[in-house]
Design an enzyme around this catalytic site. Structure first.
Site, PDB file in Angstrom:
ATOM      1  N   LYS A  36      54.058  38.217  42.255  1.00  0.00           N
ATOM      2  CA  LYS A  36      53.771  38.027  40.827  1.00  0.00           C
ATOM      3  C   LYS A  36      54.475  39.119  40.009  1.00  0.00           C
ATOM      4  CE  LYS A  36      49.452  40.593  41.460  1.00  0.00           C
ATOM      5  NZ  LYS A  36      47.985  40.453  41.672  1.00  0.00           N
ATOM      6  N   HIS A 164      38.558  38.946  46.347  1.00  0.00           N
ATOM      7  CA  HIS A 164      39.434  40.104  46.139  1.00  0.00           C
ATOM      8  C   HIS A 164      38.572  41.349  45.961  1.00  0.00           C
ATOM      9  CE1 HIS A 164      43.302  41.852  45.349  1.00  0.00           C
ATOM     10  NE2 HIS A 164      43.066  42.150  44.103  1.00  0.00           N
ATOM     11  N   ARG A 220      46.912  39.125  51.771  1.00  0.00           N
ATOM     12  CA  ARG A 220      47.745  38.932  50.583  1.00  0.00           C
ATOM     13  C   ARG A 220      48.391  40.267  50.230  1.00  0.00           C
ATOM     14  NH1 ARG A 220      42.648  37.121  49.222  1.00  0.00           N
ATOM     15  NH2 ARG A 220      42.454  38.865  47.778  1.00  0.00           N
ATOM     16  N   ASP A 311      65.239  54.107  22.758  1.00  0.00           N
ATOM     17  CA  ASP A 311      66.398  53.916  23.639  1.00  0.00           C
ATOM     18  C   ASP A 311      66.831  55.176  24.381  1.00  0.00           C
ATOM     19  OD1 ASP A 311      66.661  51.303  22.371  1.00  0.00           O
ATOM     20  OD2 ASP A 311      67.379  52.465  20.661  1.00  0.00           O
TER      21      ASP A 311
END
Ligand SMILES: *Cc1c(COP(=O)(O)O)cnc(C)c1O
Length: 368
Positions: A36, A164, A220, A311
């Protein structure tokens, strides 16, 4: 791309990690590679392919769109979507052979009008149980009893039943044990209703590596395949990070005592010092909360000074350096190393928040 800032991802590291995790588990345990969030920022398709080569049996993603993107890139492994999809989108799952997470009878009721009767494919589901994380899943016997009839329908296949853990990386295992016990109790509900479940699974990376006895039919694995795991609690397996982040100084200047730099004059030089500008900023995912982090220049740790810009950011150099000198933000340079763990500590989070935070503007380059 034409930028000095690049994330280098070692495909070999992902493969090695997956292979080592597999070896640490009983041979019958299947490995579901969780890719994911664009493979935790490493690139989902590349990570999936590397995991498959190293023996992963299935894949998981958080959302339907992520699953569709993997299918579009030709991934053939079974894929589980960990977050329930919208009932109206059930046909996407059927058409692209995706397994979905369900947690309630209500989902099936709302889905029914959207399932084309002409579709002969079985809907493959994994039922999610909430044993203490409090996120997604059924919690009570009543909820299970209401859901069970939907699961026993002809056109539904229950490929999994899972939960989970909330505290798998914590040293204190009491809550984890409590969750595991709750899960085992829920397994008896399933047995009593006579529904066949192919895979029971509860362990993510930390639980799988620490407690192989909790691996059940499948684990998992997300974080650990990228080298993120609670090293201090896992003795038998050694994994390495797959991503490093490098840049170069684009300007070097001498800042005189009393001069300031950065937005809002956020840094004032207490003495004469050399300053370097590094072309990475918060728009790359190097957020303001990393303001007190360090990076490496010429093998030496240097500190960020002043506010991080969109930046660029500035660092205080150990002495005069040259524009073009390499800067390592994550990874090794000489004898020194900047780890995901220390960056995560800076922002009060986990390594994967750093790696998933790296924006698309940071090019990923791949090495074997
Ligand atoms: C993200 C996720 C995983 C993977 O967890 P890691 O700790 O990264 O291995 C496993 N299961 C579920 C339900 C998840 O959401």
């Amino acid at each position: 791309m034409h930028r000095d800032t690049v994330a280098e991802v070692s495909i070999g590291a992902i493969r090695d990690n997956v292979a080592r995790i597999k070896r640490a588990l009983p041979a019958r345990v299947k490995l579901m590679a969780v890719v994911k969030a664009d493979g935790y920022g490493h690139g989902a398709a590349v990570a999936a392919a590397a995991a498959e080569r190293a023996g992963a049996d299935l894949l998981a993603v958080a959302y339907l769109d992520e699953a569709l993107q993997l299918r579009a890139k030709g991934t053939l492994l079974p894929i589980l979507i960990l977050t329930p999809i919208h009932p109206a989108e059930v046909m996407f799952a059927l058409e692209h052979d995706l397994m979905i997470t369900v947690a309630s009878a209500d989902w099936f009721r709302r889905m029914a009008p959207y399932r084309h009767s002409s579709c002969r494919k079985k809907l493959k589901v994994h039922v999610k149980a909430d044993t203490g994380l409090g996120r997604i899943g059924l919690r009570t016997r009543e909820e299970w009893d209401e859901l069970a009839p939907w699961l026993s329908a002809e056109d539904v296949e229950v490929d999994g039943f899972y939960t989970h853990f909330a505290t798998a990386s914590r040293e204190d295992t009491r809550f984890l044990r409590q969750q595991a016990d709750t899960f085992l109790a829920m397994k008896t509900w399933v047995a009593e209703s006579g529904i066949a479940v192919r895979h029971y699974h509860c362990a993510g990376s930390a639980a799988a590596l620490r407690f192989p006895e909790l691996a059940m039919d499948m684990v998992r694995i997300g974080a650990a395949m990228f080298g993120f795991y609670p090293e201090e609690l896992v003795r038998d397996v050694s994994l390495r990070p797959a991503l490093s982040l490098r840049s170069r100084l684009i300007q070097v200047k001498l800042l005189r005592r009393g001069e300031c730099l950065g937005y809002d004059n956020s840094y004032v030089a207490e003495e004469d010092q050399w300053i370097g500008t590094v072309p990475i900023g918060y728009a790359d995912g190097w957020s303001q909360s990393l303001r007190h982090s360090e990076m490496l220049v010429n093998g030496i740790r240097v500190q960020v000074v002043g506010k991080i810009c969109m930046d660029q950011l500035m660092v205080r150099l150990p002495g005069r350096c040259e524009p073009g000198d390499e800067v390592v933000l994550i990874g090794r340079q000489g004898e020194e190393r900047i780890t995901f763990k220390e960056l995560a500590a800076c922002v009060g989070s986990v390594p994967q928040e750093i790696s998933t935070g790296l924006s698309e503007r940071v090019e990923r380059i791949y090495t074997e």
